[in-house]
Design an enzyme around this catalytic site. Structure first.
Site, mmCIF file in Angstrom:
data_model
loop_
_atom_site.group_PDB
_atom_site.id
_atom_site.type_symbol
_atom_site.label_atom_id
_atom_site.label_comp_id
_atom_site.label_asym_id
_atom_site.label_seq_id
_atom_site.Cartn_x
_atom_site.Cartn_y
_atom_site.Cartn_z
ATOM 1 N N LYS A 170 6.365 -62.547 -36.511
ATOM 2 C CA LYS A 170 4.992 -62.384 -36.999
ATOM 3 C C LYS A 170 5.017 -61.836 -38.422
ATOM 4 C CE LYS A 170 0.618 -60.230 -35.512
ATOM 5 N NZ LYS A 170 0.026 -59.254 -34.560
ATOM 6 N N SER B 83 -4.293 -60.991 -32.499
ATOM 7 C CA SER B 83 -3.978 -61.479 -33.816
ATOM 8 C C SER B 83 -2.714 -62.328 -33.906
ATOM 9 C CB SER B 83 -3.825 -60.282 -34.762
ATOM 10 O OG SER B 83 -2.701 -59.503 -34.396
ATOM 11 N N SER C 278 -2.868 -57.910 -29.102
ATOM 12 C CA SER C 278 -2.478 -59.022 -29.977
ATOM 13 C C SER C 278 -1.204 -59.758 -29.581
ATOM 14 C CB SER C 278 -2.313 -58.524 -31.414
ATOM 15 O OG SER C 278 -3.572 -58.214 -31.957
#
Lengths: 104, 523
Positions: free
Chosen positions: B82, B157, B181
């Site tokens: 990420k 997210s 997330s």
């Protein structure tokens, strides 16, 4: 509870908060954000009165204690590496815009 | 393997194939890079693909293996990261314009451990800006598309990591979970995601959203892969003062113990407050079936009540913005990132540092980031502090007490992971409250620092899209979520006759690529 209408943020308040947070919001953004923030605030204001005075606050889930380490030299970033993302560099330093006002 | 066919093997299977000499890391890595090249135009899971670096690291892994000196069980298995974790020499944007083009001079500890474990890094995955969001639509670089239905969100997210794994662009990935997330994207993409105990995985080099809530963890297609990856990245880190100075529990062992599906003697608590109103019928139906399967496998199911969980969302949306407004103060245009110099023609003097900060933060932050910074600034203002932030900290204590009481009655707690399946891109992007509701069930774990896993529970009848089930355990009992997670996974895989992801529609048919979608930012 009939007091929910007090949890609103006015356009002026948003402008002030944006100023504190160092964000130059446009007029259009102020128009857009103020009602949205009021809706959010109204929703989260429901926690008022949930916890009594006897409840201790939690700022962190772990019992935090200061962490020390031995004061020994260890490898770190070189000056070039530390400055590699800087918008402006001068004489191996971060170059920033003026930080004092005219009269200062 | 043809470039369009996906390598569907799990990381554990790839590691076994590498160990048996059936394949090479270069071959595996190239197959995933090829897959990215074919499908990522549609999925947009990646913000940056590092083909050269990944292949170089893969070649080095193959050399180590030939010399009999592998770094660990996952040496040579590629991974995606990420874009909120600093990667030395590889751009790290956090999905924000304010960090566009920033190349960190150091690695986050999680990234350093991936490298030390010999895992080639395929690239950086898309995310809501600074991890603020539940749909990845708040990325400044355009949304990620759910591989199950490209018109729908992949969660957020960490939608990029989940979509990359669901689309077979990466065997597994790293995500971060501040309010759900990792777990919510896992639920809506039919993948597995684990939020470790707070402090169990280092936050050094993880760009802080809310530092008392943020936690990095694995995003995978199987529970075993999650445990394998968790063991690589987890454990004490002297560079993070909030890192727990204790060894991790044995996670892979826990998965192996759970894999026979036997749950005899395990007490499973169904949280009364995490279900019912606001939850989609198909999500609830699949959840109830999972509970039934666990009961049949010997678990003792009890209903537990956590009365303060109904206040968790409000608590979170005070604590998170407060911490975020402070953490994001570092983006000041002075030392790294974007610098916008405002037009100074009116004043006739050069702009000051403060003028530059204001203009940069206005231009560099998106709507959601501005909303939360302003909300946080408000919550921390004198006059409002006690009523909002102070109160939220107290309710946080009550949520933790609820967990403690519940874990007296049950070994693990279960609930649906997210209240709904994936919604349509654009549907909630300008309705912040509706967006926040996605994290209803995941937020309590972050407030109290306890570990949780989300795994697929099946497809909702209404829309045929994946739903997730969440399993929570007490802090530092991450092994419990793995044991029960592995047991439920094996029971469900038996029911389905394969993984849920096997039922996902193909992204590329007969080698013909569908037309590339418009990936412009929604706002």
């Amino acid at each position: 509870m009939a007091e929910s209408t007090e949890h609103t943020i006015t356009r002026e308040e948003v402008a002030h908060l944006a100023d504190l947070a160092r964000i130059d919001l446009s007029d259009a953004e102020l128009d857009h954000l103020a009602p949205q923030l009021s809706v959010i605030l109204e929703s989260i204001a429901s926690i008022q009165g949930v916890a009594g005075d006897d409840v201790p606050p939690t700022s962190h889930t772990l019992p935090l204690t200061n962490v020390y380490r031995d004061d020994v030299v260890r490898p770190g970033l070189t000056a070039e590496e530390a400055l590699s993302g800087a918008p402006e560099v001068e004489q191996q330093r971060f170059k920033v815009p003026r930080i004092l006002g005219e009269e200062q | 393997m043809s470039p369009t066919s996906a390598d569907k093997r799990t990381a554990a299977e790839l590691a076994a194939a590498l160990g048996a000499g059936e394949t090479s890391s270069v071959e595996i890595t190239r197959a995933h890079l090829d897959r990215i090249a074919v499908v990522d135009g549609e999925v947009h899971a990646f913000l940056e693909v590092d083909a050269e670096g990944a292949l170089r690291d893969a070649a080095a892994s193959d050399e180590r293996r030939a010399a009999g000196a592998t770094y660990g069980p996952l040496d040579g298995v590629p991974v995606a990261v990420k874009d909120v974790l600093a990667t030395r020499g590889l751009p790290t944007t956090c999905g924000s314009r304010i960090l566009e083009g920033w190349v960190p001079p150091y690695d986050a500890t999680v990234v350093a451990r991936l490298r030390a474990g010999g895992l080639p890094i395929l690239g950086k995955t898309n995310m809501d800006e600074f991890a603020m969001g539940s749909s990845t639509e708040h990325s400044a670089y355009g949304p990620t598309h759910n591989p199950w239905d490209l018109d729908r969100i992949p969660g957020g997210s960490g939608g990029g990591s989940a979509a990359a794994v669901a689309a077979y662009e990466a065997p597994f990935a790293i995500g971060t979970d501040t309010g759900g997330s990792i777990r919510q994207p896992g639920a809506v993409t039919g993948t597995v995601g684990v939020k470790p105990t707070y402090g169990g995985v280092s936050r050094y080099g993880l760009v802080s959203l809310a530092n008392s809530l943020d936690q990095a963890g694995p995003v995978t297609r199987s529970v075993l892969d999650a445990a394998l990856l968790h063991e690589v990245i987890g454990g004490h880190d002297p560079l993070d003062s909030t890192s727990i100075a204790q060894p991790l529990p044995a996670l892979v062992d826990a998965v192996r113990r759970g894999a026979d599906g036997d749950l005899t003697g395990v007490r499973i608590g169904v949280v009364k407050e995490l279900g019912g109103e606001g939850y989609q019928a198909g999500v609830l139906a699949r959840f109830e079936e999972s509970v039934e399967l666990m009961t049949k496998a010997g678990a003792e199911v009890v209903e537990v009540s956590c009365p303060h969980f109904v206040h968790a969302l409000a608590t979170y949306y005070l604590i998170l913005p407060a911490e975020a407004s402070s953490n994001l103060a570092r983006f000041d245009a002075m030392r790294y990132g974007l610098r916008v110099t405002p037009d100074d023609s009116e004043k006739g003097v050069p702009p000051s540092a403060e003028d530059v900060m204001r203009a940069t933060r206005e231009a560099g932050f998106g709507d959601e980031v501005k909303r939360r910074i302003i909300l946080g600034t408000y919550a921390l203002s004198s006059g409002y502090y006690d009523a909002y932030y102070g109160q939220a900290q107290k309710v946080r204590t009550l949520v933790t007490r609820d967990f403690e009481a519940a874990f007296e009655q049950a070994d693990v707690l279960v609930s649906p992971t997210a209240p709904t399946t994936a919604f349509t891109i654009g549907e909630k992007v300008d309705d912040p409250l509706a967006m926040y509701l996605n994290d209803l069930a995941t937020i309590p774990a972050n407030l109290s620092g306890v570990p949780g896993i989300s795994g697929p529970s099946g497809l909702a009848d209404e829309d045929g899209l994946p739903a997730g089930v969440q399993i929570l355990a007490p802090a530092m009992a991450d092994d419990r979520v793995y044991r029960v997670g592995a047991a439920l996974e094996s029971l469900l895989v038996q029911e389905w006759g394969g993984r849920l992801l096997d039922q996902a529609p193909p992204l590329v048919e007969e080698g013909v690529q569908r037309s590339s979608r418009n990936q412009g930012a929604p706002s």
